[in-house]
Design a protein around this motif. Structure first.
Motif, PDB file in Angstrom:
ATOM      1  N   SER A   1       2.580   8.569   1.722  1.00 41.55           N
ATOM      2  CA  SER A   1       1.445   9.023   1.128  1.00 41.55           C
ATOM      3  C   SER A   1       0.195   9.031   2.283  1.00 41.55           C
ATOM      4  CB  SER A   1       1.110   7.853   0.202  1.00 41.55           C
ATOM      5  OG  SER A   1       0.367   8.501  -1.038  1.00 41.55           O
TER       6      SER A   1
ATOM      7  N   TRP B   1      -3.397  13.323  -5.664  1.00 44.75           N
ATOM      8  CA  TRP B   1      -2.731  12.849  -4.241  1.00 44.75           C
ATOM      9  C   TRP B   1      -1.228  12.425  -4.636  1.00 44.75           C
ATOM     10  CZ3 TRP B   1      -5.316  11.732   0.002  1.00 44.75           C
ATOM     11  CH2 TRP B   1      -6.695  11.658   0.121  1.00 44.75           C
TER      12      TRP B   1
ATOM     13  N   THR C   1      -3.807   6.715  -3.028  1.00 41.70           N
ATOM     14  CA  THR C   1      -2.481   6.599  -2.136  1.00 41.70           C
ATOM     15  C   THR C   1      -1.903   5.032  -2.313  1.00 41.70           C
ATOM     16  OG1 THR C   1      -3.827   6.383  -0.394  1.00 41.70           O
ATOM     17  CG2 THR C   1      -2.844   8.580  -1.011  1.00 41.70           C
TER      18      THR C   1
ATOM     19  N   ASN D   1       1.384   4.761   5.019  1.00 46.91           N
ATOM     20  CA  ASN D   1       0.124   5.377   3.966  1.00 46.91           C
ATOM     21  C   ASN D   1      -0.851   5.868   5.008  1.00 46.91           C
ATOM     22  OD1 ASN D   1      -1.565   6.389   2.095  1.00 46.91           O
ATOM     23  ND2 ASN D   1      -2.157   4.184   1.464  1.00 46.91           N
TER      24      ASN D   1
ATOM     25  N   SER E   1       2.690  10.485  -3.371  1.00 50.36           N
ATOM     26  CA  SER E   1       3.466   9.567  -2.695  1.00 50.36           C
ATOM     27  C   SER E   1       5.024   9.815  -3.035  1.00 50.36           C
ATOM     28  CB  SER E   1       3.201   7.980  -3.026  1.00 50.36           C
ATOM     29  OG  SER E   1       3.963   7.292  -2.493  1.00 50.36           O
TER      30      SER E   1
END
Length: 277
Positions: free
Chosen positions: A240, A270, A129, A214, A272
């Motif tokens: 993220s 993952w 991230t 994040n 973003s």
């Protein structure tokens, strides 16, 4: 605020791949937030207040016949983190443009050179991230933009934002440990335009051209309305801390607040996302 205590799980995995990648993904869903891949497997950390003996009940790979996985766990005293990271932290270079390294590493020949005293894997650039957030910052115009780094961790994203010309910058984290670490790293990188604040979304009162958040899915969903209220017209929101499966939920919440989706980055499941106000 009181310092956060972590529980560390030490997993030995045979064969290593793809088991470690699957294990990290499942642990992420179970509430673990920091990971260090080791020669034998992976070390995972979870906040003590989020931990209970049932955290591993839904980790399906632990019951797989394909892999042999054993583990031990212990409470981690904060004084152990520097020693742990000196043993495990390797420098990284993102897109051949930005290096993130510790003070004990040699300098890289990159446009941006960030020095941090690493104390957790979220925020060092090693976690997917943070890596993707660095990519977003590198690709977008930050010159003279007001920026919020929400859940700043080590402060690495705020530091890179300043290196790209952003000002002023607020870096906020509710964890006292992260707050203190960000203060150290801001000073270490001779940043002049970053204000580090200890707190959560309830302390937000300024308006920003760019917001970087994040964190994790639940907090993003909970605080989205607050973020949008702090975002200037045509401002950018980078999010993220969640998985590809979470995109519909996050995107629906953003669109509910009239944010327009612009870009997705993905790395090892993952993701973003970039939105514009």
């Amino acid at each position: 605020m009181s310092n956060t205590i972590y529980i560390g799980y030490y997993f030995k995995v045979k064969p290593i791949q793809p088991a470690v990648e699957i294990l990290i993904a499942e642990l992420g869903y179970a509430g673990f937030e920091s990971f260090v891949e080791t020669e034998e497997g992976v070390t995972a950390y979870i906040q003590k207040e989020e931990w209970n003996e049932n955290n591993l009940d839904d980790i399906q790979i632990l019951n797989s016949d394909e892999f042999e996985i054993t583990f031990t766990f212990e409470e981690i005293e904060q004084t152990n983190w520097n020693e742990e990271w000196e043993k495990n932290f390797n420098p990284i270079v993102v897109d051949n443009v930005c290096a993130v390294r510790a003070p004990f590493h040699e300098k890289f020949d990159t446009q941006y050179d960030i020095i941090i005293e690493p104390k957790m894997s979220f925020g060092t650039g090693h976690h997917e991230t943070t890596h993707m957030m660095i990519q977003h910052i590198l690709k977008n115009d930050f010159k003279d933009k007001s920026v919020l780094d929400m859940g700043c961790g080590t402060g690495v994203l705020a530091i890179l934002a300043e290196m790209k010309g952003a000002k002023p910058i607020d870096a906020i984290d509710y964890d006292n440990w992260c707050y203190l670490n960000s203060l150290e790293n801001v000073e270490r990188n001779t940043c002049k335009n970053i204000t580090v604040i200890e707190g959560d979304a309830s302390v937000l009162k300024n308006k920003y051209d760019i917001i970087i958040a994040n964190i994790n899915r639940n907090i993003l969903m909970q605080d989205m309305e607050t973020y949008v209220s702090c975002l200037n017209k045509n401002g950018l929101l980078f999010l993220s801390g969640f998985y590809a499966d979470d995109i519909p939920m996050i995107q629906n919440e953003c669109e509910k607040h009239l944010l327009k989706f612009e870009e997705k980055l993905e790395r090892n499941n993952w993701v973003s996302l970039k939105f514009i106000n």
